[in-house]
Design an enzyme around this catalytic site. Structure first.
Site: not given
Ligand code: THU
Length: 148
Positions: A60-62, A104, A57-58, A70, A101
């Site tokens: 962002n400030a926004s 995803c 996961n990456v 994913e 989630c």
């Molecule tokens: N996140 C994911 O990368 N994948 C998921 O399926 C669930 C949530 C990340 C998004 C955010 O950077 C962090 O988990 C907390 O929600």
């Protein structure tokens, strides 16, 4: 399974090398950019041609622009040759299995091979079990055909 999977054939969970897949997800998790949530996520998948892809996961400030792990995985899928996802795993910062989630699951469904397997908090499941009665590409095709 470390090698090829016949396209169109549902994968056999016993043939998937889940440990190798999990190791790739853990490695990806270590590269996550999560200054806001401090919740790193790593994912890895096997593709129909046998290659392995991963993503993190990456944020962002926004906040709303955060890319789930994913998203990176799906981008990598297409950047490295396309195909469909055969097996998938997702880990959190403790290395525990994490459910993708809802958004995803939809992303994964779009790119899933028939019978795609996911390592989940409640064991190995198929994509159809984690996203039942899914809306997807075939829904659009069926509608277009019905409209004729
Ligand atoms: N996140 C994911 O990368 N994948 C998921 O399926 C669930 C949530 C990340 C998004 C955010 O950077 C962090 O988990 C907390 O929600």
């Amino acid at each position: 399974m470390t090698g090829s999977t016949t396209q169109g054939t549902a994968p056999d969970a016993a043939e998937i090398d889940w440990e190798t897949l999990r190791a790739a997800a853990l490695d990806a998790m270590g590269k996550a950019y999560v200054p806001y949530s401090k919740f790193p996520v790593g994912v890895a998948a096997l593709v129909t041609d046998g290659r392995m892809i991963s993503g993190c996961n990456v944020e962002n400030a926004s906040y709303g622009l955060t890319l789930c792990a994913e998203c990176a995985l799906v981008s990598s899928l297409h950047m490295t040759g396309g195909g469909q996802l055969v097996a998938f795993t997702c880990v959190d910062g403790h290395g525990n299995a994490l459910m993708p989630c809802g958004r995803c699951r939809q992303l994964l469904f779009e790119h899933s091979a028939p019978g795609m397997l996911l390592q989940t908090v409640s064991g190995i499941k198929t994509i159809d079990e984690v996203l039942p009665d899914a809306f997807g590409p075939r829904t659009l095709v069926a509608f277009a055909e019905g409209a004729e």
